[in-house]
Design a protein around this motif. Structure first.
Motif, mmCIF file in Angstrom:
data_model
loop_
_atom_site.group_PDB
_atom_site.id
_atom_site.type_symbol
_atom_site.label_atom_id
_atom_site.label_comp_id
_atom_site.label_asym_id
_atom_site.label_seq_id
_atom_site.Cartn_x
_atom_site.Cartn_y
_atom_site.Cartn_z
ATOM 1 N N THR A 1 -60.942 -8.908 -54.045
ATOM 2 C CA THR A 1 -60.572 -9.648 -52.832
ATOM 3 C C THR A 1 -60.071 -11.053 -53.173
ATOM 4 O OG1 THR A 1 -62.776 -10.588 -52.570
ATOM 5 C CG2 THR A 1 -62.369 -8.446 -51.511
ATOM 6 N N TYR A 2 -59.336 -11.599 -52.235
ATOM 7 C CA TYR A 2 -58.806 -12.953 -52.408
ATOM 8 C C TYR A 2 -59.956 -13.972 -52.486
ATOM 9 C CZ TYR A 2 -56.071 -17.161 -51.586
ATOM 10 O OH TYR A 2 -55.510 -18.412 -51.707
ATOM 11 N N ASP A 3 -61.002 -13.760 -51.706
ATOM 12 C CA ASP A 3 -62.155 -14.683 -51.772
ATOM 13 C C ASP A 3 -62.727 -14.714 -53.182
ATOM 14 O OD1 ASP A 3 -61.934 -15.285 -49.154
ATOM 15 O OD2 ASP A 3 -63.557 -13.973 -48.463
ATOM 16 N N ASP B 1 -52.103 -23.162 -51.428
ATOM 17 C CA ASP B 1 -52.827 -21.918 -51.147
ATOM 18 C C ASP B 1 -52.182 -20.776 -51.952
ATOM 19 O OD1 ASP B 1 -53.801 -19.566 -50.132
ATOM 20 O OD2 ASP B 1 -53.636 -20.155 -48.029
ATOM 21 N N TRP C 1 -52.595 -17.600 -52.013
ATOM 22 C CA TRP C 1 -52.204 -16.390 -51.248
ATOM 23 C C TRP C 1 -50.808 -16.574 -50.662
ATOM 24 C CZ3 TRP C 1 -53.612 -11.484 -50.992
ATOM 25 C CH2 TRP C 1 -53.036 -10.697 -49.987
ATOM 26 N N THR D 1 -56.724 -7.815 -52.297
ATOM 27 C CA THR D 1 -56.988 -7.492 -50.895
ATOM 28 C C THR D 1 -57.425 -8.757 -50.162
ATOM 29 O OG1 THR D 1 -57.654 -5.226 -51.468
ATOM 30 C CG2 THR D 1 -58.412 -6.088 -49.338
ATOM 31 N N ASN D 2 -56.703 -9.056 -49.083
ATOM 32 C CA ASN D 2 -57.090 -10.186 -48.241
ATOM 33 C C ASN D 2 -57.830 -9.613 -47.042
ATOM 34 O OD1 ASN D 2 -57.101 -12.321 -46.320
ATOM 35 N ND2 ASN D 2 -55.416 -13.300 -47.441
ATOM 36 N N ARG D 3 -59.167 -9.683 -47.108
ATOM 37 C CA ARG D 3 -59.991 -9.044 -46.061
ATOM 38 C C ARG D 3 -59.775 -9.682 -44.700
ATOM 39 N NH1 ARG D 3 -64.762 -7.109 -49.213
ATOM 40 N NH2 ARG D 3 -63.894 -5.194 -50.085
ATOM 41 N N GLU D 4 -59.581 -11.006 -44.707
ATOM 42 C CA GLU D 4 -59.390 -11.722 -43.442
ATOM 43 C C GLU D 4 -58.151 -11.204 -42.712
ATOM 44 O OE1 GLU D 4 -58.677 -16.311 -42.636
ATOM 45 O OE2 GLU D 4 -59.995 -15.897 -44.363
ATOM 46 N N ARG D 5 -57.085 -10.962 -43.494
ATOM 47 C CA ARG D 5 -55.822 -10.531 -42.870
ATOM 48 C C ARG D 5 -55.627 -9.026 -42.891
ATOM 49 N NH1 ARG D 5 -51.399 -15.097 -44.650
ATOM 50 N NH2 ARG D 5 -52.845 -16.820 -44.722
ATOM 51 N N LYS E 1 -53.553 -5.521 -48.236
ATOM 52 C CA LYS E 1 -53.682 -5.366 -49.683
ATOM 53 C C LYS E 1 -52.272 -5.502 -50.243
ATOM 54 C CE LYS E 1 -55.528 -2.440 -53.288
ATOM 55 N NZ LYS E 1 -56.024 -1.150 -53.718
#
Ligand code: NZQ
Ligand code: ZN
Length: 387
Positions: A74-76, A117, A119, A156-160, A163
């Protein structure tokens, strides 16, 4: 061969049963601070963690722990790793694991000193790094993605709920990769076959494009045949060294910047699979297998000549009958092989329910290099057929 291109792949490979013996040589020349990035624990259970750590200590390296990288990183987690790398003055990120850990290491490598940022910069705008890039090395434990010798990083950006991958240039590719097929022996069968299909599909994504008589297509067919042959041997005996080494070597060449030369390439199966992955967190190779047959049946008529060639050259289908009959027999052979391997053939088996289809369609990027550019309605149709 069509097109103009420059070919350069800087990743140094150490291949074979004794490849880990070269780790000391491989890390030599990098500074003392090594961030050891790895997954959820398989390398601790197999003893590989201790072997790697003892080499690094013997080389006088200071090791900064970075375990717990999840599959489909994930991105986090990338931001956490980037902070860790920066704060510890890391000189080399050593990724020990599968494609997820390797992809993660590359994302950390470009994010650690990124002043905006990451991302937005890398995964939305698709820009190249303009600040310091940390070198990455890999010790591969799972084959399939090709991440060990390419610039790809899929996050994978879970917030958005997205993937998305970025294929970075040669300066982000691993400086070296240790490829010891015996390190893959401990993989559960599910992961082994998912990796085999991932590699096979990387070849398909590049093969199913273009109309010319291209040397790359012959390379693709040879690699596909090698993978099919090795897959049966490895499934029968997971400790068959020949088979596991053939799979590892074929998977590396399936996606290490060789096979896209002279090709427009498709990648729509990956776009569909990644969107399914964003919503299910399912195993990457299985997201591809679950959407492939409906997709290929859908585009068959647009790329009939190539599907005919695929049937004959890869699956040994006889040349008797109409082009369409032969092409369909090729896809039937592909389906039989996928069943023999125990691959997932429906997205419902990965947790997709009918009410998720519209959102997954929205998360599917449309590619333009294959035989047919999908409309959103066609994406919905293919996803429904994949249920
Ligand atoms: O986390 P640990 O405990 O290590 O367990 C992993 C993980 O659960 C386990 N595993 C790995 N090696 C093992 C092992 N278990 C036992 N013995 C071993 N030797 O396997 C599980 C899956 O590992 P993962 O790294 O997630 O698998 P894979 O190599 O398939 O990587 C998938 C990721 O790569 C991306 C995918 O989207 C996905 O996020 N891709 C990267 C590409 C690239 N860089 O070019 C292209 C691909 O198309 C793909 O998109
Ligand atoms: Zn893939």
């Amino acid at each position: 061969m069509l097109g103009n291109f420059t070919y350069h792949n800087p990743t140094k490979l150490y291949f074979g049963k004794d490849a880990l013996d070269s780790l000391a040589e491989a890390v030599n020349g990098f500074g003392p601070n090594v961030m050891l990035s790895y997954g959820g624990g398989s390398i601790r259970r197999s003893g590989l963690y201790d072997r790697v750590l003892s080499v690094l200590h013997a080389c006088g390296k200071t090791v900064i722990e970075d375990g717990g990288v999840m599959p489909n990183p994930t991105y986090d987690r990338v931001l956490l790793g980037a902070k860790r790398a920066r704060e510890n003055g890391i000189d080399l990120i050593l990724a020990v694991g599968g494609g997820s850990v390797c992809d993660y290491a590359k994302a950390v490598s470009v994010s650690a000193y990124c002043s905006e940022d990451p991302w937005e910069k890398f995964f939305v705008r698709g820009e190249e790094p303009s600040e310091r890039i940390l070198p990455v090395g890999c010790v591969l434990t799972m084959t399939g993605t090709g991440s060990e010798m390419n610039g790809g990083s899929v996050i994978t950006n879970r917030e958005r709920m997205i993937k998305k991958g970025h294929v970075f240039g040669s300066e982000v590719m691993p400086r070296f990769s240790i490829l010891d097929p015996t390190l893959t022996y401990t993989l559960p069968e599910w992961q082994m076959v998912a990796g085999i299909y991932d590699a096979f599909n990387h070849i398909c994504e590049q093969y199913f494009s273009g109309e010319d008589e291209n040397v790359t297509d012959y390379l693709c067919e040879g690699l596909m045949r090698a993978l099919i042959s090795a897959s049966y041997r490895a499934k029968k005996d997971p400790h068959d060294y020949e088979a596991r080494s053939d799979i590892m070597w074929a998977a590396t060449w399936a996606l290490n910047t060789l096979l896209d030369k002279g090709k427009t390439t498709d990648w729509e199966v990956h776009m569909l699979g990644q969107a399914v992955g964003a919503y299910t967190d399912a195993t990457h190779g299985m997201t591809l297998s679950a959407v492939s047959l409906p997709y290929y049946r859908h585009i068959l008529k647009y790329g009939l000549k190539k599907f005919r060639r695929f049937a004959i050259s890869v699956w040994g289908v006889s040349e008797e009958g109409s082009d369409e009959e032969i092409a369909k027999k090729g896809l039937a052979a592909l389906e039989n092989w996928m069943k023999d391997m125990g691959l997932v053939l429906n997205i419902s088996d990965l947790g997709v329910t009918p009410d998720m289809i519209e959102d997954i369609a929205d998360a599917t990027f449309i590619q333009e290099g294959g035989y047919h550019v999908l409309t959103r309605d066609e994406i919905v149709e293919i996803l429904k057929e994949s249920l």
